[in-house]
Design a protein around this motif. Structure first.
Motif, PDB file in Angstrom:
ATOM      1  N   THR A 185       0.820  -1.225   0.000  1.00  0.00           N
ATOM      2  CA  THR A 185       0.000   0.000   0.000  1.00  0.00           C
ATOM      3  C   THR A 185       0.852   1.273   0.000  1.00  0.00           C
ATOM      4  OG1 THR A 185      -0.238  -0.195   2.420  1.00  0.00           O
ATOM      5  CG2 THR A 185      -2.049  -1.018   1.053  1.00  0.00           C
ATOM      6  N   ASP A 204      -6.629 -12.529  14.021  1.00  0.00           N
ATOM      7  CA  ASP A 204      -8.040 -12.768  13.749  1.00  0.00           C
ATOM      8  C   ASP A 204      -8.186 -14.273  13.536  1.00  0.00           C
ATOM      9  OD1 ASP A 204     -10.545 -13.136  12.625  1.00  0.00           O
ATOM     10  OD2 ASP A 204     -10.424 -11.388  11.308  1.00  0.00           O
ATOM     11  N   LEU A 220      -3.862 -13.040   8.153  1.00  0.00           N
ATOM     12  CA  LEU A 220      -3.932 -11.599   7.943  1.00  0.00           C
ATOM     13  C   LEU A 220      -3.254 -10.874   9.106  1.00  0.00           C
ATOM     14  CD1 LEU A 220      -7.618 -11.141   6.677  1.00  0.00           C
ATOM     15  CD2 LEU A 220      -5.536 -11.411   5.317  1.00  0.00           C
ATOM     16  N   ARG A 274      -4.145  -7.574   9.877  1.00  0.00           N
ATOM     17  CA  ARG A 274      -4.941  -6.362  10.140  1.00  0.00           C
ATOM     18  C   ARG A 274      -5.006  -6.055  11.635  1.00  0.00           C
ATOM     19  NH1 ARG A 274     -10.077  -8.184   6.400  1.00  0.00           N
ATOM     20  NH2 ARG A 274      -8.974  -8.242   4.400  1.00  0.00           N
ATOM     21  N   MET A 310      -3.572  -2.572  13.137  1.00  0.00           N
ATOM     22  CA  MET A 310      -4.475  -1.617  13.769  1.00  0.00           C
ATOM     23  C   MET A 310      -4.070  -1.350  15.216  1.00  0.00           C
ATOM     24  SD  MET A 310      -6.496  -0.164  11.744  1.00  0.00           S
ATOM     25  CE  MET A 310      -7.320   0.729  13.068  1.00  0.00           C
ATOM     26  N   THR A 355      -6.850   3.498   8.343  1.00  0.00           N
ATOM     27  CA  THR A 355      -7.843   2.467   8.637  1.00  0.00           C
ATOM     28  C   THR A 355      -8.187   1.680   7.383  1.00  0.00           C
ATOM     29  OG1 THR A 355      -8.787   3.803  10.423  1.00  0.00           O
ATOM     30  CG2 THR A 355     -10.140   2.027   9.565  1.00  0.00           C
ATOM     31  N   SER A 362      -6.250   1.286   4.840  1.00  0.00           N
ATOM     32  CA  SER A 362      -5.065   0.618   4.302  1.00  0.00           C
ATOM     33  C   SER A 362      -4.890  -0.802   4.822  1.00  0.00           C
ATOM     34  CB  SER A 362      -3.808   1.423   4.624  1.00  0.00           C
ATOM     35  OG  SER A 362      -3.421   1.259   5.985  1.00  0.00           O
ATOM     36  N   VAL A 363      -5.491  -1.124   5.962  1.00  0.00           N
ATOM     37  CA  VAL A 363      -5.273  -2.457   6.540  1.00  0.00           C
ATOM     38  C   VAL A 363      -5.823  -3.558   5.635  1.00  0.00           C
ATOM     39  CG1 VAL A 363      -5.260  -1.574   8.894  1.00  0.00           C
ATOM     40  CG2 VAL A 363      -7.390  -2.452   7.935  1.00  0.00           C
ATOM     41  N   TYR A 364      -6.768  -3.198   4.763  1.00  0.00           N
ATOM     42  CA  TYR A 364      -7.350  -4.208   3.879  1.00  0.00           C
ATOM     43  C   TYR A 364      -6.439  -4.527   2.690  1.00  0.00           C
ATOM     44  CZ  TYR A 364     -11.486  -3.513   6.690  1.00  0.00           C
ATOM     45  OH  TYR A 364     -12.348  -3.442   7.755  1.00  0.00           O
ATOM     46  N   LEU A 405      -3.028  -4.813   3.267  1.00  0.00           N
ATOM     47  CA  LEU A 405      -1.789  -5.327   3.839  1.00  0.00           C
ATOM     48  C   LEU A 405      -1.507  -6.741   3.336  1.00  0.00           C
ATOM     49  CD1 LEU A 405      -2.233  -4.106   7.520  1.00  0.00           C
ATOM     50  CD2 LEU A 405      -0.427  -3.374   5.945  1.00  0.00           C
TER      51      LEU A 405
END
Length: 210
Positions: free
Chosen positions: A39, A118, A124, A126, A130, A150, A152-154, A156
């Protein structure tokens, strides 16, 4: 871990006086960490900010290595030199932002090392990113920057891809990479904590938003 452990940080001395040159030489190799996060629209500016602040501090140090031998010396000399403009000036300001970028890296890596994830999407990062953003940078960013981070984490990379990037493309078992991350975090955290403590004691911490 090739990217993190090639250039070692010196252990924190008992008096917590961090020598400027060895610190700068070690931290100068960390900006490429942000290339591993992908990103570019988000992390390229963070990388550039980190690199720019390192250069600013180095320029001050090079102007008088004896006077600026330690990071503490830098803050003390600039406080006297800049008067009411301090600490929002010079290498003091550059180090303030540098330590925040370094904090982001350390919290992210510590979270990965601790196995925080997660459970539905264990590959992932994220959750880790975060957490790092919330702790290290969010309160210093305005609304637009917060939204950008916020989102941008998608984008990564997967944890496996991040670990491979940190190994500079070399195939290494995940547990080996995690152990190297742990070594790096253990080595650098006391140094960063000492810098934060120094800013608190000297009332040099600023809370304005970028």
């Amino acid at each position: 871990m090739a990217l993190l452990l090639e250039h070692e940080f010196k252990p924190l001395p008992a008096d917590k006086q961090i020598e400027t040159l060895p610190f700068l030489e070690a931290v100068a190799h960390l900006p490429p960490f942000f290339d591993c996060l992908g990103t570019p629209i988000v992390y390229s500016p963070v990388k550039a900010d980190l690199t720019g602040n390192i250069k600013k501090i180095r320029a001050v140090y090079d102007s008088n290595p004896a006077k600026f031998k330690t990071l503490q010396n830098i803050l003390e000399v600039e406080k006297e030199l800049h008067g009411s403009a301090w600490p929002k000036t010079g290498a003091t300001l550059a180090l303030m932002w540098l330590k925040r970028g370094l904090k982001f890296i350390l919290v992210l890596l510590q979270s990965i090392s601790d196995g925080e994830r997660d459970e539905e999407h264990p590959n992932l990062i994220r959750v880790n990113a975060m957490k790092a953003y919330e702790i290290a940078l969010k309160k210093y960013h305005g609304w637009m920057l917060q939204k950008l981070f916020t989102g941008s984490v998608y984008a990564l990379p997967y944890k496996s891809d991040l670990l491979k990037a940190l190994e500079k493309g070399k195939e290494v078992k995940e547990e080996e990479s995690i152990e190297k991350i742990h070594q790096f975090v253990t080595r650098v955290t006391p140094i960063l904590d000492a810098i934060y403590e120094m800013y608190t004691k000297m009332n040099a911490e600023l809370s304005y938003k970028a």
